[in-house]
Design an enzyme around this catalytic site. Sequence first.
Site, PDB file in Angstrom:
ATOM      1  N   LYS A  28       0.833  -1.199   0.000  1.00  0.00           N
ATOM      2  CA  LYS A  28       0.000   0.000   0.000  1.00  0.00           C
ATOM      3  C   LYS A  28       0.869   1.251   0.000  1.00  0.00           C
ATOM      4  CE  LYS A  28      -3.672  -0.638   2.534  1.00  0.00           C
ATOM      5  NZ  LYS A  28      -4.261  -0.861   3.875  1.00  0.00           N
ATOM      6  N   ARG A  98      -3.279   3.041   8.686  1.00  0.00           N
ATOM      7  CA  ARG A  98      -3.598   1.889   7.826  1.00  0.00           C
ATOM      8  C   ARG A  98      -2.456   0.896   7.795  1.00  0.00           C
ATOM      9  NH1 ARG A  98      -4.738   4.594   2.162  1.00  0.00           N
ATOM     10  NH2 ARG A  98      -5.865   2.649   1.840  1.00  0.00           N
ATOM     11  N   GLY A 107      -8.480  -7.355   4.356  1.00  0.00           N
ATOM     12  CA  GLY A 107      -9.278  -7.455   5.570  1.00  0.00           C
ATOM     13  C   GLY A 107      -8.617  -8.161   6.738  1.00  0.00           C
ATOM     14  N   MET A 109      -5.838  -7.313   8.433  1.00  0.00           N
ATOM     15  CA  MET A 109      -5.289  -6.461   9.474  1.00  0.00           C
ATOM     16  C   MET A 109      -6.138  -5.201   9.608  1.00  0.00           C
ATOM     17  SD  MET A 109      -1.266  -6.998   9.126  1.00  0.00           S
ATOM     18  CE  MET A 109      -1.320  -6.438   7.484  1.00  0.00           C
ATOM     19  N   ARG A 352      -3.503  -1.541  -6.292  1.00  0.00           N
ATOM     20  CA  ARG A 352      -2.651  -2.733  -6.288  1.00  0.00           C
ATOM     21  C   ARG A 352      -3.038  -3.582  -7.480  1.00  0.00           C
ATOM     22  NH1 ARG A 352      -5.842  -4.589  -0.973  1.00  0.00           N
ATOM     23  NH2 ARG A 352      -7.807  -5.051  -1.967  1.00  0.00           N
ATOM     24  N   HIS A 470     -15.728  -8.470   1.276  1.00  0.00           N
ATOM     25  CA  HIS A 470     -14.715  -9.394   1.761  1.00  0.00           C
ATOM     26  C   HIS A 470     -14.903 -10.783   1.160  1.00  0.00           C
ATOM     27  CE1 HIS A 470     -13.311 -12.421   4.686  1.00  0.00           C
ATOM     28  NE2 HIS A 470     -12.233 -11.661   4.660  1.00  0.00           N
ATOM     29  N   ARG A 592       1.810 -47.012 -14.040  1.00  0.00           N
ATOM     30  CA  ARG A 592       1.857 -47.953 -12.915  1.00  0.00           C
ATOM     31  C   ARG A 592       1.179 -49.243 -13.350  1.00  0.00           C
ATOM     32  NH1 ARG A 592       0.242 -42.915 -10.382  1.00  0.00           N
ATOM     33  NH2 ARG A 592       1.569 -42.425  -8.590  1.00  0.00           N
ATOM     34  N   ARG A 648       6.625 -48.598 -15.201  1.00  0.00           N
ATOM     35  CA  ARG A 648       7.207 -49.112 -13.957  1.00  0.00           C
ATOM     36  C   ARG A 648       6.771 -50.548 -13.734  1.00  0.00           C
ATOM     37  NH1 ARG A 648       5.538 -46.470  -8.345  1.00  0.00           N
ATOM     38  NH2 ARG A 648       3.609 -47.589  -8.800  1.00  0.00           N
ATOM     39  N   GLU A 775      14.194 -43.426  -5.349  1.00  0.00           N
ATOM     40  CA  GLU A 775      13.134 -43.168  -4.372  1.00  0.00           C
ATOM     41  C   GLU A 775      13.497 -43.594  -2.964  1.00  0.00           C
ATOM     42  OE1 GLU A 775       9.511 -45.238  -5.317  1.00  0.00           O
ATOM     43  OE2 GLU A 775      10.583 -46.909  -6.227  1.00  0.00           O
ATOM     44  N   SER A 794      14.272 -41.635 -12.650  1.00  0.00           N
ATOM     45  CA  SER A 794      13.054 -40.889 -12.411  1.00  0.00           C
ATOM     46  C   SER A 794      12.888 -40.781 -10.903  1.00  0.00           C
ATOM     47  CB  SER A 794      11.858 -41.604 -13.036  1.00  0.00           C
ATOM     48  OG  SER A 794      10.683 -40.917 -12.696  1.00  0.00           O
ATOM     49  N   GLY A 796      11.211 -40.760  -7.699  1.00  0.00           N
ATOM     50  CA  GLY A 796       9.910 -41.104  -7.121  1.00  0.00           C
ATOM     51  C   GLY A 796       9.791 -40.336  -5.829  1.00  0.00           C
ATOM     52  N   THR A 797       9.354 -39.097  -5.942  1.00  0.00           N
ATOM     53  CA  THR A 797       9.459 -38.216  -4.764  1.00  0.00           C
ATOM     54  C   THR A 797       8.444 -38.540  -3.674  1.00  0.00           C
ATOM     55  OG1 THR A 797       8.206 -36.611  -6.051  1.00  0.00           O
ATOM     56  CG2 THR A 797      10.582 -36.277  -5.885  1.00  0.00           C
ATOM     57  N   ASN A 798       7.420 -39.340  -3.983  1.00  0.00           N
ATOM     58  CA  ASN A 798       6.524 -39.744  -2.892  1.00  0.00           C
ATOM     59  C   ASN A 798       7.291 -40.589  -1.881  1.00  0.00           C
ATOM     60  OD1 ASN A 798       4.546 -38.538  -4.352  1.00  0.00           O
ATOM     61  ND2 ASN A 798       3.636 -40.437  -5.106  1.00  0.00           N
ATOM     62  N   ASP A 799       7.914 -41.666  -2.391  1.00  0.00           N
ATOM     63  CA  ASP A 799       8.673 -42.525  -1.485  1.00  0.00           C
ATOM     64  C   ASP A 799       9.952 -41.847  -1.011  1.00  0.00           C
ATOM     65  OD1 ASP A 799       7.312 -44.912  -0.883  1.00  0.00           O
ATOM     66  OD2 ASP A 799       7.517 -45.546  -2.965  1.00  0.00           O
ATOM     67  N   CYS A 861       8.443 -38.371 -11.044  1.00  0.00           N
ATOM     68  CA  CYS A 861       7.113 -38.941 -11.267  1.00  0.00           C
ATOM     69  C   CYS A 861       6.271 -38.969  -9.998  1.00  0.00           C
ATOM     70  CB  CYS A 861       7.240 -40.325 -11.868  1.00  0.00           C
ATOM     71  SG  CYS A 861       8.104 -41.489 -10.802  1.00  0.00           S
ATOM     72  N   TYR A 881      12.249 -33.687 -17.569  1.00  0.00           N
ATOM     73  CA  TYR A 881      10.792 -33.628 -17.562  1.00  0.00           C
ATOM     74  C   TYR A 881      10.229 -33.823 -16.160  1.00  0.00           C
ATOM     75  CZ  TYR A 881      10.760 -38.711 -17.131  1.00  0.00           C
ATOM     76  OH  TYR A 881      10.953 -39.977 -16.668  1.00  0.00           O
TER      77      TYR A 881
HETATM   78  P1  ADP Z   1      -7.518  -2.516   3.817  1.00  0.00           P
HETATM   79  O1  ADP Z   1      -6.108  -2.863   3.628  1.00  0.00           O
HETATM   80  O2  ADP Z   1      -8.241  -3.436   4.710  1.00  0.00           O
HETATM   81  O3  ADP Z   1      -8.210  -2.241   2.517  1.00  0.00           O
HETATM   82  P2  ADP Z   1      -7.269   0.323   4.108  1.00  0.00           P
HETATM   83  O4  ADP Z   1      -6.096   0.869   4.810  1.00  0.00           O
HETATM   84  O5  ADP Z   1      -7.234   0.404   2.639  1.00  0.00           O
HETATM   85  O6  ADP Z   1      -7.523  -1.144   4.609  1.00  0.00           O
HETATM   86  O7  ADP Z   1      -8.508   1.113   4.654  1.00  0.00           O
HETATM   87  C1  ADP Z   1      -9.804   0.675   4.564  1.00  0.00           C
HETATM   88  C2  ADP Z   1     -10.707   1.747   4.032  1.00  0.00           C
HETATM   89  O8  ADP Z   1     -10.584   2.946   4.744  1.00  0.00           O
HETATM   90  C3  ADP Z   1     -10.393   2.085   2.612  1.00  0.00           C
HETATM   91  O9  ADP Z   1     -11.222   1.382   1.762  1.00  0.00           O
HETATM   92  C4  ADP Z   1     -10.607   3.541   2.481  1.00  0.00           C
HETATM   93  O10 ADP Z   1     -11.795   3.809   1.791  1.00  0.00           O
HETATM   94  C5  ADP Z   1     -10.691   4.034   3.884  1.00  0.00           C
HETATM   95  N1  ADP Z   1      -9.567   4.948   4.049  1.00  0.00           N
HETATM   96  C6  ADP Z   1      -8.283   4.620   4.173  1.00  0.00           C
HETATM   97  N2  ADP Z   1      -7.511   5.717   4.238  1.00  0.00           N
HETATM   98  C7  ADP Z   1      -8.325   6.766   4.131  1.00  0.00           C
HETATM   99  C8  ADP Z   1      -8.130   8.177   4.101  1.00  0.00           C
HETATM  100  N3  ADP Z   1      -6.933   8.723   4.173  1.00  0.00           N
HETATM  101  N4  ADP Z   1      -9.211   8.954   3.972  1.00  0.00           N
HETATM  102  C9  ADP Z   1     -10.434   8.396   3.881  1.00  0.00           C
HETATM  103  N5  ADP Z   1     -10.690   7.104   3.898  1.00  0.00           N
HETATM  104  C10 ADP Z   1      -9.655   6.281   4.017  1.00  0.00           C
HETATM  105 MG    MG Z   2       7.548 -45.630  -4.962  1.00  0.00          MG
HETATM  106 MG    MG Z   3      -7.720  -0.998   1.195  1.00  0.00          MG
END
Ligand code: ADP
Ligand code: MG
Ligand code: MG
Length: 916
Positions: A28, A98, A107, A109, A352, A470, A592, A648, A775, A794, A796-799, A861, A881
């Site tokens: 971010k 953030r 979601g 953290m 992202r 989410h 086999r 085999r 193997e 070849s 035989g990574t299981n064994d 294999c 292979y």
């Molecule tokens: P996550 O990684 O869970 O998406 P974010 O840090 O992006 O968390 O924040 C979650 C939400 O909070 C974002 O979707 C954004 O809309 C809102 N937010 C984050 N920073 C700001 C900001 N500077 N001003 C207004 N809203 C914000």
């Molecule tokens: Mg075997």
């Molecule tokens: Mg976000």
Amino acid sequence: MAKAKYVYIFGNKKADGDGSMKALLGGKGANLAEMTRIGLPVPPGFTITTEVCTYYYANKRTYPKELQAQVEAGVANMEKILGKKFGDLNKPLLVAVRSGARDSMPGMMDTILNLGLNDQTVIALEKASGNPRFAWDCYRRFIQMYGDVVMGVQKRPGEDHEPFEIVIDQLKEELFPGQHHVEDTKIDAEGLKELVNRFKALVKDRTGKAFPNNPWDQLKGAVGAVFGSWMNDRAMVYRRKYGIPSEWGTAVNVQAMVFGNTGQNSGSGVAFTRDPASGEKVFYGEFLMNAQGEDVVAGVRTPEPVALLKNEQPKAFAELEKVRKTLESHFKDMQDFEFTIEDGQLFMLQTRNGKRTGLAAVRIAVEMVKEKLITWETAITRVPAEQLDQVLAPVFDRAAVKAAKVIAKGLPAGPGAASGRIYFNADRAVLAAEAKEKVLLVRVETSPEDLRGMIAAEGILTARGGVSSHAALVARQMGKVCVCGASALHVDYANKILIVDGQEFKEGDYLSIDGTLGEVYAGELKTAASEIVQVLVEKSLDAKDSATFRNFKQLMDWCAKATKLLVRTNADSPDQTANAIAFGASGIGLCRTEHMFFEGDRIDAMREMILAENTEDRKKALAKLLPYQREDFIGIFKELKGLPATIRFLDPPLHEFLPHEGSLIRDLSEKIGVTPEKIAKRVAELHEFNPMLGHRGCRLGIAYPEISEMQARAVFEAAVEVQKKGIKVKPEIMIPLVGFPKELQLQIDVVNRVAQEVAKEKKTKLNYLVGTMIEIPRAALVADDIAKDAQFFSFGTNDLTQTTLGMSRDDSGSFLPKYGELEIIKKNPFASIDQTGVGRLMQMAVELGRKTRPDIKLGICGEHGGDPDSVKFCHRIGLNYVSCSPFRVPVARLAAAQAALSEAKAAKTAPKKKKK
Ligand code: ADP
Ligand code: MG
Ligand code: MG
């Protein structure tokens, strides 16, 4: 020494960092800097680096001493730009705190908005904005988030609702008695003031502490909470699932707030530059007017599609369209971004590379090449090999869908078809899945706590939330089928029932969902193959012109250009062989032969052979098996059309072929005329305490050379037969479980003798190789000696994994999960090669083998042949292979091409060696 830099500013045309600095600034933070650099409107702020997080955990949750001053400078920078002051009684600066790890963890953290508010600054905000409702809305949101994240006011075990939500619902009930589903936006300034009081009382009541008033204390608490959230339960579950090392740490971004909740000219949204479910090039996303961003992703209110913004905010929408283009032409990938409109003005809060389904990944990659945004080589790297599986996944059978009734419609958030028993809570879904049930997780909305249940489920269905909720985000990434926002669903958690379309479904009843169309059906629906499988396997021409198939084919053609490592298949029937070849396999890496002995009467002849008391009788029984085995090979050789086949020889301990129960023993006795007592006695004789290390593999062929003799004869007679038709045959006979060179020599003698006999009888020439499996560790250790006789190895990574780790594949379920949790073993070694242990043995065997025989053919294999990371490892150690099951062939081919490309790239960027 330069002073350590822990804080990087961004926003308002100036950034210390850039998009390449994800390890230090988190995804971010790095992209906030990058967006600043390309002139997008980013509110100013700063990033506290991941190094501080590492320091924090290494030093009993304390900070480097330089940090405080750098943070203060960062705040001062924002104050200067905006003409506001943190904690000021006229123009208070409010900030968002953030989290932001290197890889996005949607979601997982915590984020805190509107920080800097207290009983005094809220009045200032009220005055400055002239909008009391807005000011108090910010304040109550702040207390709610801070109270939850920093002060730990959360649901207690057994409670169904968040404590803050209960308070809100109570107030709504008082303000709007008897009305259901009143939106938060209906509560006026006075109501919100009251809410603030009640929230504070709740915090005091739950924690015994007063809500902190001083903005600097608030900031300190929030930063600590973000670092703390790196180690929370759901973040750890997520990291384990995606193999993100805990050492990476998270960064913290402190950023000036912009407000989407000042009224109807404001709003917040999430958008994708293309459709992340289908990959189509359309502007995709959603927004909520008069809302802060959390409202959009939390799935609490169902937002509107971003296209509608055109009517409500034409200017901001036009700008957003421009941003969409800028982002793609700059980042050269589909972007997932967050924005806020404050009084008609657009701000960018995040971007992202967007998570997408396998289907979308393929389409976007192929189309971006056509648009000349990326090269075909880059396109190959853009599709996570693992995700290619999704485009091969089944869809609902057309006839079944026609006959079924749609009971609800929602948003198509994760494509594919899923049928299963419904569960309304993650824990019960997990239990059911452990009991091998097919599970659909049905929730009003999902939250990060549901992650375990989502992993366990085939599909996810929610009543609320949009395509960037989410549930949708996580489902797409995991490749789960998902329908969300199906508002006709009434989920009653308390009574564990779902009411929809006038019908009642109890927990455990079947539902089916189509995540491509967003439809929900009652009962269990039949599924059909994906379009790709329809074309390649079912040879149906209907799907040949579908975009899905064409894009897939294009990608595979590119892979063929890039790859060095070939992909073979594990197949022991003509059908499987044909499928694998249709997917692009270049031969069989493991046939086999024992699987061939289980069908029909064959098993009886096999049992007769095992029960024989002398060589003579054994040969008689083997003679019955010979024609069967020959027929099988003929079918396979024909399908291969000249491609090689590694065959085999018999591998499993003989007792696996015998009946163990009384009634079955009696049946067999009647069939083959051996007394039940004799059979029981032989079964007892063959019993082993540890069959995995017992009388199996080449040990069988050494004790009973006539078995190998029969198998060799079947192979060669089949070869002669097929060669007669003008089809080339390349058998590669593979002797299993060799540890001593002499073992291999003895078996090779048998094979060569039979080959000469058959060649003489049929007056023809035979082309074949004889080699061995590596193997058991001893084979790897003496690989140079073994290579004197073996024309190929070849792995035989299981064994090899079982014997190197001393862990039985079938008995490790009881402790491996714990090992994963403790990160003793980071990945299941039976799914992905233990590269530092087993891998080292492999590498050694490769080197030793090539020393003796430079042109020795090398392959693998085990099950690992279909695991992308293992495939890449095999490329690196120079195998010729890998071999995997037919439906994994495309995945392995993609991984192999990616390995070749990343090697080529590394060679290009490596510093050139100086000339002497
Ligand atoms: P996550 O990684 O869970 O998406 P974010 O840090 O992006 O968390 O924040 C979650 C939400 O909070 C974002 O979707 C954004 O809309 C809102 N937010 C984050 N920073 C700001 C900001 N500077 N001003 C207004 N809203 C914000
Ligand atoms: Mg075997
Ligand atoms: Mg976000």
